[in-house]
Each structure stands twice: as structure tokens, then as C-alpha cells.
Design a protein around this motif. Structure first.
Motif, mmCIF file in Angstrom:
data_model
loop_
_atom_site.group_PDB
_atom_site.id
_atom_site.type_symbol
_atom_site.label_atom_id
_atom_site.label_comp_id
_atom_site.label_asym_id
_atom_site.label_seq_id
_atom_site.Cartn_x
_atom_site.Cartn_y
_atom_site.Cartn_z
ATOM 1 N N UNK A 155 33.302 59.595 103.418
ATOM 2 C CA UNK A 155 32.684 59.975 104.683
ATOM 3 C C UNK A 155 31.249 59.473 104.786
ATOM 4 N N UNK A 156 30.621 59.184 103.636
ATOM 5 C CA UNK A 156 29.265 58.643 103.654
ATOM 6 C C UNK A 156 29.246 57.121 103.703
ATOM 7 N N UNK A 157 30.433 56.500 103.728
ATOM 8 C CA UNK A 157 30.507 55.054 103.868
ATOM 9 C C UNK A 157 30.624 54.273 102.575
ATOM 10 N N UNK A 158 30.705 54.971 101.435
ATOM 11 C CA UNK A 158 30.871 54.289 100.156
ATOM 12 C C UNK A 158 32.341 53.949 99.922
ATOM 13 N N UNK A 159 32.638 52.930 99.091
ATOM 14 C CA UNK A 159 34.039 52.612 98.793
ATOM 15 C C UNK A 159 34.769 53.825 98.200
ATOM 16 N N UNK A 160 35.941 54.115 98.707
ATOM 17 C CA UNK A 160 36.763 55.213 98.188
ATOM 18 C C UNK A 160 37.646 54.641 97.091
ATOM 19 N N UNK A 161 37.158 54.702 95.851
ATOM 20 C CA UNK A 161 37.886 54.118 94.726
ATOM 21 C C UNK A 161 39.172 54.880 94.435
#
Length: 338
Positions: A314-320
């Protein structure tokens, strides 16, 4: 927006000692200091270049992609070959039921099935993999021109009959199986595995909640994914029953993605006038990602049919994702009624 795959790679530190050759006042060279022992030499971890883009696991080379349409009702179970799939998509079909698209590349099972007919959604998922080999058994007559124009190599039972056989002990149409090696041999130009937007590595530092079970529903089907601490995987139940593989053991996944999409009626329908759903996999939307006994809210985006699907926090980081097999449930918060 294409995001690079994020891989967590840990390298042990190493102090390199160089020999000293300076002379003493008497002109004799000083003895070189002892060399670092072999134990101090780090073992190289896999890099993004030799990890499989579908699973995040080590891969010496990337092989062609085979997508197979698999039956998913009680009449067709237990299925064979799914344990070897890199990715398994769950899609809605007529009457609110589901079928599977199993994607293979890193591992190829001896046989797979039951294989069933193609649907229009399959043709929109396939281009993400380039031009994969696509195995299926039949399709509506008016859909055949769409298949001919789709980004795939047709290795159906009508095109490659020698790759298919009837499995003893089962009844038609749930007894049609195939030999994957023969399917791939019939599509020598099938695209090799490539980046499709998935990222693998450490889980997000925040945003997840502990979750031991998650259920997703379609009008006439229900999947439940339950975390096993012992196996470190999500065990799969369908319609209240364990989803058992023909090879033995319960089907499971390292990562489960519930990708919420728009689903609408297509121009196709079956003989009972039940409409064929069209699942919209291009665009953007919300998702739930299950990994390591945790559930994370995420966002998905696919800019074009030729592009991959990226997942972000939700913060825009890659969802690994956790390395290993990935199941993607293409669901809808407002599923189309048959």
C-alpha cells in the motif's frame, strides 16, 4: 510501470590479505603474512540473473513456457501434475465454477490432466508469458478464430493428438491427459520464461497481519488456504475438502495471491445458455498476498496484455513473494452471475 525483481541476497564479509614484499634493512624480504583460509571464502548466493522469474528459486537456465487448461470440479479430481507447476491461476467459468491455468517452465511433470476446453480469459492471460505453448481440449466454434489470433502456440488435442491419451480408471471427459514433453516438442518456438512482474525476497517490514486461514469464493466454488507451520506452506482446500494431488499429498503453495478483478459476461455461453465470464486482468486493482503465515494488502497493475503484472504494498514498495510455487486466484468482489 515495470518494477525490477527484488531479491534478498546475503554475502558474507571477507577481508582479503595481500602479500607484503617490502625489504628489511638487510635486504632480505619479509615473510608474507598467512593467506586467508579456504573456510573464509564465501559461497556465492544466487543473483537475480540466475533465479527463476516465476518462482524466485535458483535456475541454471530458462526453459520454454507451457500453459495447460485443467479441470477443477470434483468429477475431475484428483488432478495430476499440478505439484510441478510454477504458477497456478484459478479462473471462473460458466455456472460459477472454476478451472485452472497451470503454467510450467522450471519443472515438467511426466503427465498432466484432466485437460479441458479453453475459455476467452485464457487468451488474455497468455500474452503475459510472450507466446507460450497452450494445451487444451476443444473450444466453442466461434472462439476458434480468437485462439488462432492469440499470442500462443496451439498444442491442443486436435493439433497434437499424439501428445494426449485417455487415463485408465477415469471416465470422459475427465480422463484426457497429456505428456508435457511431447506438447513442448510440438511448439519449438514457444517463449522462454521471462520477467512477468513478480518479485521475490524478504516480506515487507510492515503492513501484514497474522492470518492462518483465508477463504475466497466464486458463485459455485470456494477455496480455503490454511497456513502450515510445519510445512511452511499454504495448504489448499476446495469446497470444504482437502485438495489432494494424484501423486499423493495435499496441494499447497508458498505464496497465494487473491487478485481482485472486474469480471463480466463475455459474448460466449455454453449449451445451457450460461454465460462465459471474462476476467479483466489488464488494468489495476486490489489484492491480498498470503505468505509466511501473514496476509498483506496489496495493489496490482498490468498496463497491457503484453506486459507483466506487478504487485506493490500500500506504500508503493514491491510486494515480494516467498520463493516457490505461486497460486493466483482471479476473484471478484462482485462476481458475475451465470
Amino acid at each position: 510501470m515495470r518494477l525490477p525483481r527484488m531479491i534478498t541476497v546475503t554475502m558474507a564479509g571477507l577481508a582479503v590479505l595481500l602479500p607484503v614484499t617490502a625489504c628489511s634493512s638487510g635486504g632480505a624480504p619479509t615473510a608474507p603474512p598467512p593467506q586467508a583460509s579456504e573456510e573464509a571464502v564465501p559461497t556465492e548466493e544466487p543473483t537475480p540473473e540466475n533465479l527463476h522469474p516465476f518462482t524466485g528459486k535458483p535456475a541454471n537456465r530458462l526453459r520454454p513456457v507451457l500453459a495447460v487448461k485443467i479441470e477443477n470440479t470434483a468429477a475431475g479430481k484428483p488432478q495430476m501434475g499440478l505439484k510441478s507447476a510454477d504458477i497456478v491461476y484459478v479462473t471462473q467459468v460458466e455456472a460459477g465454477l472454476t478451472r485452472l491455468i497451470a503454467v510450467f517452465s522450471s519443472k515438467i511433470p511426466p503427465k498432466i490432466g484432466p485437460i479441458r476446453s479453453a475459455r476467452i480469459t485464457d487468451l488474455h492471460v497468455a500474452p503475459m508469458f510472450g507466446k507460450p505453448a497452450f494445451a487444451y481440449s476443444g473450444a466453442q466454434t466461434k472462439m476458434l478464430p480468437f485462439i488462432a489470433e492469440a499470442s500462443l502456440h496451439d498444442v491442443s488435442d486436435s493439433r497434437v493428438p499424439g501428445a494426449y491419451f485417455r487415463e485408465p480408471g477415469r471416465y470422459a471427459p475427465y480422463n484426457l491427459f497429456a505428456t508435457p514433453k511431447k506438447l513442448l516438442a510440438a511448439a519449438p518456438k514457444a517463449s522462454k520464461a521471462k520477467d512477468i512482474g513478480f518479485t521475490f525476497g524478504d516480506p515487507p517490514a510492515e503492513g501484514g497481519v497474522e492470518r492462518k486461514s483465508y477463504t475466497v469464493k466464486w458463485p459455485a466454488a470456494r477455496f480455503t488456504f490454511r497456513w502450515s507451520e510445519d510445512k511452511q506452506r499454504w495448504l489448499i482446500w476446495q469446497d470444504g475438502k482437502k485438495d489432494i494431488a494424484a501423486e499423493g499429498g495435499q496441494l499447497s503453495a508458498s505464496t497465494v495471491v487473491i487478485q481482485y478483478t472486474k469480471t463480466e459476461r463475455s459474448q460466449f455461453h455454453d449449451s445451457n445458455q450460461s454465460y462465459t465470464p471474462l476476467v479483466k486482468t489488464v488494468g489495476k486493482g486490489s489484492a491480498i498476498v498470503l505468505r509466511d503465515g501473514m496476509a498483506y494488502k496489496a495493489r496490482w497493475e498490468r498496463e497491457s496484455e503484453e506486459g507483466g503484472t506487478t504487485f506493490t504494498t500500500q506504500s508503493g514498495e514491491p510486494m515480494n513473494f516467498a520463493p516457490g510455487q505461486v497460486w493466483v486466484a482471479l476473484a471478484s468482489r462482485k462476481p458475475v452471475t451465470p
